[in-house]
Motif scaffolding. Structure first.
Motif, PDB file in Angstrom:
ATOM      1  N   GLN A 164     -34.768 -15.088 -15.594  1.00 55.20           N
ATOM      2  CA  GLN A 164     -34.763 -13.739 -15.019  1.00 55.20           C
ATOM      3  C   GLN A 164     -36.137 -13.247 -14.600  1.00 55.20           C
ATOM      4  OE1 GLN A 164     -32.198 -12.007 -14.236  1.00 55.20           O
ATOM      5  NE2 GLN A 164     -30.753 -13.444 -15.089  1.00 55.20           N
TER       6      GLN A 164
ATOM      7  N   ARG B 249     -29.742 -17.075   1.140  1.00 55.18           N
ATOM      8  CA  ARG B 249     -31.074 -17.361   0.609  1.00 55.18           C
ATOM      9  C   ARG B 249     -31.851 -16.075   0.362  1.00 55.18           C
ATOM     10  NH1 ARG B 249     -34.795 -21.085   3.423  1.00 55.18           N
ATOM     11  NH2 ARG B 249     -35.556 -21.458   1.332  1.00 55.18           N
ATOM     12  N   SER B 250     -31.319 -14.990   0.917  1.00 55.16           N
ATOM     13  CA  SER B 250     -32.050 -13.737   0.822  1.00 55.16           C
ATOM     14  C   SER B 250     -32.047 -13.185  -0.605  1.00 55.16           C
ATOM     15  CB  SER B 250     -31.427 -12.743   1.797  1.00 55.16           C
ATOM     16  OG  SER B 250     -32.056 -11.520   1.727  1.00 55.16           O
TER      17      SER B 250
ATOM     18  N   ARG C 256     -32.184 -22.709  -9.309  1.00 58.15           N
ATOM     19  CA  ARG C 256     -31.761 -21.587  -8.465  1.00 58.15           C
ATOM     20  C   ARG C 256     -30.766 -22.068  -7.397  1.00 58.15           C
ATOM     21  NH1 ARG C 256     -31.885 -16.820 -10.423  1.00 58.15           N
ATOM     22  NH2 ARG C 256     -33.670 -16.618 -11.788  1.00 58.15           N
TER      23      ARG C 256
ATOM     24  N   ASP D  33     -36.169  -3.452   8.407  1.00 59.22           N
ATOM     25  CA  ASP D  33     -35.353  -4.481   7.786  1.00 59.22           C
ATOM     26  C   ASP D  33     -33.917  -3.990   7.616  1.00 59.22           C
ATOM     27  OD1 ASP D  33     -34.133  -6.374   6.218  1.00 59.22           O
ATOM     28  OD2 ASP D  33     -35.990  -6.886   5.201  1.00 59.22           O
TER      29      ASP D  33
ATOM     30  N   GLN E 166     -50.284 -10.379  -3.055  1.00 60.93           N
ATOM     31  CA  GLN E 166     -50.100 -11.664  -3.724  1.00 60.93           C
ATOM     32  C   GLN E 166     -50.891 -11.745  -5.021  1.00 60.93           C
ATOM     33  OE1 GLN E 166     -48.320 -14.293  -1.624  1.00 60.93           O
ATOM     34  NE2 GLN E 166     -47.801 -12.292  -0.807  1.00 60.93           N
TER      35      GLN E 166
ATOM     36  N   ILE F 271     -31.063 -15.134  -3.388  1.00 62.34           N
ATOM     37  CA  ILE F 271     -30.785 -16.264  -4.290  1.00 62.34           C
ATOM     38  C   ILE F 271     -31.512 -16.127  -5.623  1.00 62.34           C
ATOM     39  CG2 ILE F 271     -32.620 -17.797  -3.455  1.00 62.34           C
ATOM     40  CD1 ILE F 271     -30.391 -20.053  -3.614  1.00 62.34           C
ATOM     41  N   MET F 272     -32.596 -15.347  -5.634  1.00 61.57           N
ATOM     42  CA  MET F 272     -33.308 -15.190  -6.887  1.00 61.57           C
ATOM     43  C   MET F 272     -32.485 -14.427  -7.926  1.00 61.57           C
ATOM     44  SD  MET F 272     -35.748 -17.061  -6.320  1.00 61.57           S
ATOM     45  CE  MET F 272     -37.054 -16.999  -7.554  1.00 61.57           C
TER      46      MET F 272
ATOM     47  N   ARG G 116     -62.390 -12.713   0.753  1.00 66.31           N
ATOM     48  CA  ARG G 116     -63.723 -13.141   1.181  1.00 66.31           C
ATOM     49  C   ARG G 116     -64.754 -12.065   0.912  1.00 66.31           C
ATOM     50  NH1 ARG G 116     -64.067 -17.347   6.069  1.00 66.31           N
ATOM     51  NH2 ARG G 116     -62.367 -18.657   5.352  1.00 66.31           N
TER      52      ARG G 116
ATOM     53  N   GLU H   6     -30.776 -16.972   9.827  1.00 66.55           N
ATOM     54  CA  GLU H   6     -31.822 -17.820   9.266  1.00 66.55           C
ATOM     55  C   GLU H   6     -31.824 -17.805   7.744  1.00 66.55           C
ATOM     56  OE1 GLU H   6     -35.403 -18.512  11.139  1.00 66.55           O
ATOM     57  OE2 GLU H   6     -33.821 -19.324  12.399  1.00 66.55           O
ATOM     58  N   GLN H   7     -31.316 -16.727   7.186  1.00 64.37           N
ATOM     59  CA  GLN H   7     -31.348 -16.571   5.735  1.00 64.37           C
ATOM     60  C   GLN H   7     -30.093 -17.127   5.051  1.00 64.37           C
ATOM     61  OE1 GLN H   7     -33.903 -15.210   3.647  1.00 64.37           O
ATOM     62  NE2 GLN H   7     -35.061 -15.622   5.506  1.00 64.37           N
TER      63      GLN H   7
ATOM     64  N   GLU I 206     -66.704 -14.280   8.288  1.00 65.19           N
ATOM     65  CA  GLU I 206     -66.368 -15.698   8.361  1.00 65.19           C
ATOM     66  C   GLU I 206     -67.542 -16.593   7.989  1.00 65.19           C
ATOM     67  OE1 GLU I 206     -64.566 -16.196  12.189  1.00 65.19           O
ATOM     68  OE2 GLU I 206     -62.662 -15.374  11.466  1.00 65.19           O
TER      69      GLU I 206
ATOM     70  N   TRP J  58     -55.657 -18.415  10.216  1.00 65.52           N
ATOM     71  CA  TRP J  58     -56.607 -19.253   9.493  1.00 65.52           C
ATOM     72  C   TRP J  58     -56.338 -20.723   9.754  1.00 65.52           C
ATOM     73  CZ3 TRP J  58     -60.762 -16.703   7.698  1.00 65.52           C
ATOM     74  CH2 TRP J  58     -60.640 -15.309   7.651  1.00 65.52           C
TER      75      TRP J  58
ATOM     76  N   ASN K 153     -56.877 -12.494   3.255  1.00 66.33           N
ATOM     77  CA  ASN K 153     -58.034 -13.359   3.360  1.00 66.33           C
ATOM     78  C   ASN K 153     -59.344 -12.593   3.434  1.00 66.33           C
ATOM     79  OD1 ASN K 153     -58.293 -16.302   3.614  1.00 66.33           O
ATOM     80  ND2 ASN K 153     -56.317 -16.004   4.626  1.00 66.33           N
ATOM     81  N   VAL K 154     -59.357 -11.558   4.272  1.00 70.40           N
ATOM     82  CA  VAL K 154     -60.578 -10.766   4.401  1.00 70.40           C
ATOM     83  C   VAL K 154     -60.897 -10.095   3.070  1.00 70.40           C
ATOM     84  CG1 VAL K 154     -61.616  -8.772   5.534  1.00 70.40           C
ATOM     85  CG2 VAL K 154     -60.321 -10.416   6.871  1.00 70.40           C
TER      86      VAL K 154
ATOM     87  N   ASP L 197     -28.907 -12.018   8.562  1.00 74.60           N
ATOM     88  CA  ASP L 197     -29.813 -12.840   9.344  1.00 74.60           C
ATOM     89  C   ASP L 197     -29.415 -14.310   9.182  1.00 74.60           C
ATOM     90  OD1 ASP L 197     -31.862 -14.256  10.399  1.00 74.60           O
ATOM     91  OD2 ASP L 197     -33.446 -13.314   9.223  1.00 74.60           O
TER      92      ASP L 197
ATOM     93  N   ARG M 257     -66.145  -9.397  11.892  1.00 73.56           N
ATOM     94  CA  ARG M 257     -65.377 -10.565  11.458  1.00 73.56           C
ATOM     95  C   ARG M 257     -66.236 -11.838  11.428  1.00 73.56           C
ATOM     96  NH1 ARG M 257     -59.818 -11.817  10.863  1.00 73.56           N
ATOM     97  NH2 ARG M 257     -59.058  -9.771  11.439  1.00 73.56           N
TER      98      ARG M 257
END
Ligand SMILES: [Zn+2]
Ligand SMILES: [Zn+2]
Ligand SMILES: [Zn+2]
Ligand SMILES: [Zn+2]
Lengths: 484, 231
Positions: free
Chosen positions: A29, A116-117, B98, A274, A391, A119-120, A375, A97-98, A340, B19, A371-372, A95, A336
């Protein structure tokens, strides 16, 4: 060794298990986490008001059997097909694709679909029966533990909200309030009215941060009202309550449960476009439900739709009565290329130094991408400057630590643009010319400054490599709101 | 319109474009973060079982297998795609537990290439699940992987006893067990054929060796195995 919450096969209650003891048929879970991050006491599962798989019901199958025979719970197929267009009946995903096709042993077909949308939350296939369980919930006599006062503008909007619940005619209201208008407090009278009428409430917001910020405030204000917070990884996912504060994603778990639906940041990503989330919120609401849309920058289509019937409540001023800080546009060149090359753009450095010298506030720097942000953090390499993004594993902790002033500066992607408040900050947007900074995003971000009565001001700088229409429009909108 | 998404990570593909990931082969299936964590088994591994190690000698596990009179010469060799690290564990959790079956497709190209290079013309035999497990899970992960290589597979094994709860035993206790969980349903089809078994993970090699035992008894010329992961 990390641990996870699992529902062992044949059990209903989730338990914490060390990862090496998890068996193949356990229903995992949560994400794996160290034990200190998992609450020691198990969450109590409640099935009411949920769309569930029979595998989630194992221990209560006898009850369900009886309810199915009596017709008090409803059964539907997992995925329905209309002219070969599939819809997942749990999460509303449409969708193509899902969805994926697989060789299904259960129904013996090699063209069984699964979603798949969602599935968790356990696999829903074409051949899966879904159980929709309705709700009976206790409602306490509401006791409000809040001693603040609403401003006249707040009161007016608040009354409009309550009136809609009392009279049957309208079922939608747009609450158009500038950032920092004190939206949470304005909801209190509505919550009282709803609970008195024994109605269930949902506050849906696009971001986990906002759920986490709202829930303690609501619990403090309504000490005897059961309320739960739902977000990815929340331990309260199995519970139900008269008041649910949820990310839009998690509303998928409900089926015709709510009488009052308050949608925060109606214009925000990801709700704005969405469709599956829109479906989820609609499915979670009873057919007779009242909808409240909160926004500082509502979409034109909604304004147009609701204007004719006077279904808009406006609040132009922040609760402390001071105007919104107006952003200044500052050109900082090709920032930028510096980032970089692992260098701090000199103009950014100058602005940061100046902010630190001349202001007592903390600093929020918004950047266009994860990313920015990462960095920049490593380029600056200062202990009191940290980055956070969607993330980031410690996102919650970092935002909390920043709120407690353990950092001087927080570098963030647009995840913090809405809802989250810090009492006293200056705000920079690095790369304000980037497409992710739409008019709405810029207005929202600017609204992070000057939130408290103690410090109603704050500098907002759009640091850019070329002015955009969005930047000019955002400034114009803010000025216009201040004039009203 | 929704953006096209990465098969595994379910993030929009275009987020990756800014990237330096464009040329990587994981593109369109895995994001940059994933591709950093995946360990493809390339040059250095045990020549018998593909265990990742510093040279290509035969590893201790394999030496031990071949010392045993009962187990020696059962399995010609094993070939695996990736090392079974934390990332792989997450992948398996989603694919197998899953039950996101379509994820096997992420490795279709590599599986086909690995098969063609090592086992061209071999019969492809997936490791079966027991009836009970099959009912629980609704699909056999090894069969799904096998069908990525080629739709024409030889599904001749059945599992007659339920898998032991492997997690409770130590590695070498497991190896010693000589239970016979598999049976061949159609002996003729494997007679005098080279066979490659397909499974998701090679851990100790006990499972594939048990399967190899019955296939050799049924008259197969040789039995090898290929798996997605090698732990
Ligand atoms: Zn779904
Ligand atoms: Zn099916
Ligand atoms: Zn990824
Ligand atoms: Zn070896």
């Amino acid at each position: 060794m990390k641990c996870v919450w699992v529902v062992p096969k044949g059990q209903l209650e989730p338990v914490v298990l060390p990862c090496d003891l998890v068996q193949q048929d356990d229903d995992v879970q949560s994400e794996a986490a160290v034990i200190t991050h998992l609450k020691p006491s198990p969450p109590l599962p409640t099935l009411e008001g949920k769309s569930l798989l029979t595998s989630e019901l194992t221990d209560q199958q006898i009850v369900t059997r009886r309810q199915l025979i009596a017709g008090t719970v409803q059964l539907s197929i997992g995925i329905s097909l209309k002219r070969s267009a599939p819809t997942c009946n749990r999460c509303g995903n449409q969708d193509k694709e899902q969805f994926a096709m697989f060789d299904c042993y259960w129904c013996g077909r090699n063209e069984c679909l699964y979603c798949r949308s969602c599935i968790m939350m356990g696999k829903v296939t074409t051949c899966t029966p879904l159980v929709h369980i309705p709700i009976t919930e206790p409602f306490p006599k509401t006791r409000l533990n809040w001693h603040g006062l609403l401003t006249d503008a707040q009161k007016r909007a608040s009354n409009q909200m309550v009136e809609i619940l009392q009279h049957r005619t309208d079922n939608e209201l747009l609450v158009w309030a500038v950032c920092g208008a004190g939206k949470t407090e304005m909801l209190f009278p509505l919550i009282i009215e709803a609970i008195d009428q024994k109605k269930t409430l949902l506050i849906a917001t696009p971001r986990t941060d906002v759920v986490l910020e709202l829930i303690p405030r609501i619990r403090q204000a309504f000490p005897n009202l059961r309320s739960i917070a739902l977000y990815g990884g929340s331990e309260e996912r199995f519970q139900s309550a008269p008041l649910v504060i949820s990310t839009t994603h998690q509303t998928r778990r409900y089926f015709q449960y709510f009488d009052v639906v308050i949608i925060d940041e109606i214009d925000a990503f990801p709700y704005h476009y969405d469709k599956s989330l829109r479906f989820a919120v609609n499915k979670a609401a009873k057919p007779s439900a009242k909808f409240y849309y909160l926004s500082a920058t509502p979409p034109q289509s909604l304004i147009k739709k609701l204007k004719t019937n006077n279904q808009i409540a406006m609040i132009n001023r922040r609760y402390h009565g001071f105007p919104l800080p107006v952003p200044s546009l500052k050109w900082i060149g090709d920032w930028r290329s510096y980032v970089e090359r692992g260098k701090l753009p000199p103009k950014l450095k100058a602005w940061m130094n100046r902010q630190e010298r001349e202001s007592d506030r903390q600093l929020l720097i918004f950047v266009p991408s994860i990313n920015v942000s990462e960095r920049l953090e490593s380029i600056i390499a200062r202990k009191d400057i940290i980055c956070v993004h969607s993330q980031h594993a410690k996102r919650k902790e970092i935002v909390e630590a920043f709120r407690h002033k353990q950092y001087h500066c927080l570098i963030t992607t647009t995840i913090l643009e809405r809802g989250v408040t810090f009492p006293s900050v200056d705000v920079f947007i690095l790369g304000a010319e980037n497409d992710v900074f739409t008019i709405a995003a810029l207005v929202q971000i600017a609204g992070r400054a000057g939130r408290s009565l103690e410090d109603p001001k704050g500098d907002v700088l759009f640091l850019h490599d070329g002015t955009t229409i969005a930047m000019k429009q955002a400034v114009k909108q803010i000025k216009r709101m201040n004039e009203r | 319109m929704r953006d096209e998404q990465l098969l595994y990570c379910q993030k929009p593909i275009d987020e990756q474009l800014s990237w330096d990931t464009l040329l990587r082969r994981e593109y369109r299936r895995f994001c940059y973060a994933c591709s950093q964590q995946m360990i493809w088994i390339n040059a250095l591994h045990c020549s018998r079982c593909y265990r990742p190690q510093a040279d290509s000698s035969v590893c201790l596990d394999c030496v031990r297998w071949e010392k045993s009179t009962y187990w020696s010469n059962k399995l010609s060799r094993n070939v695996s795609l990736l090392s079974y690290n934390n990332w792989a564990q997450d992948f398996v959790a989603r694919f197998k537990f899953r039950r996101d079956v379509v994820l096997a497709k992420a490795f279709e190209q590599e599986l086909k290439r690995m098969y063609a290079r090592n086992f061209n013309q071999h019969l492809i035999v997936p490791i079966p699940l027991s009836e009970k497990r099959m009912i629980e899970r609704g699909f056999n992960q090894s069969e799904v992987i096998a069908r990525c290589i080629r739709t024409n597979i030889t599904d001749v094994l059945i599992r007659v006893i339920h898998e032991e709860k492997t997690s409770k035993k130590l590695r070498w206790q497991r190896v010693a067990g000589r239970s016979r969980p598999f049976e061949v349903t159609d002996r003729k089809s494997v007679m005098l054929k080279n066979v490659v078994l397909v499974d998701d993970i090679y851990t100790t090699g006990a499972t594939v060796r048990k399967a190899a035992t019955v296939l050799l008894e049924a008259g197969a010329t040789s039995v090898s195995s290929m798996t997605l992961f090698r732990s």
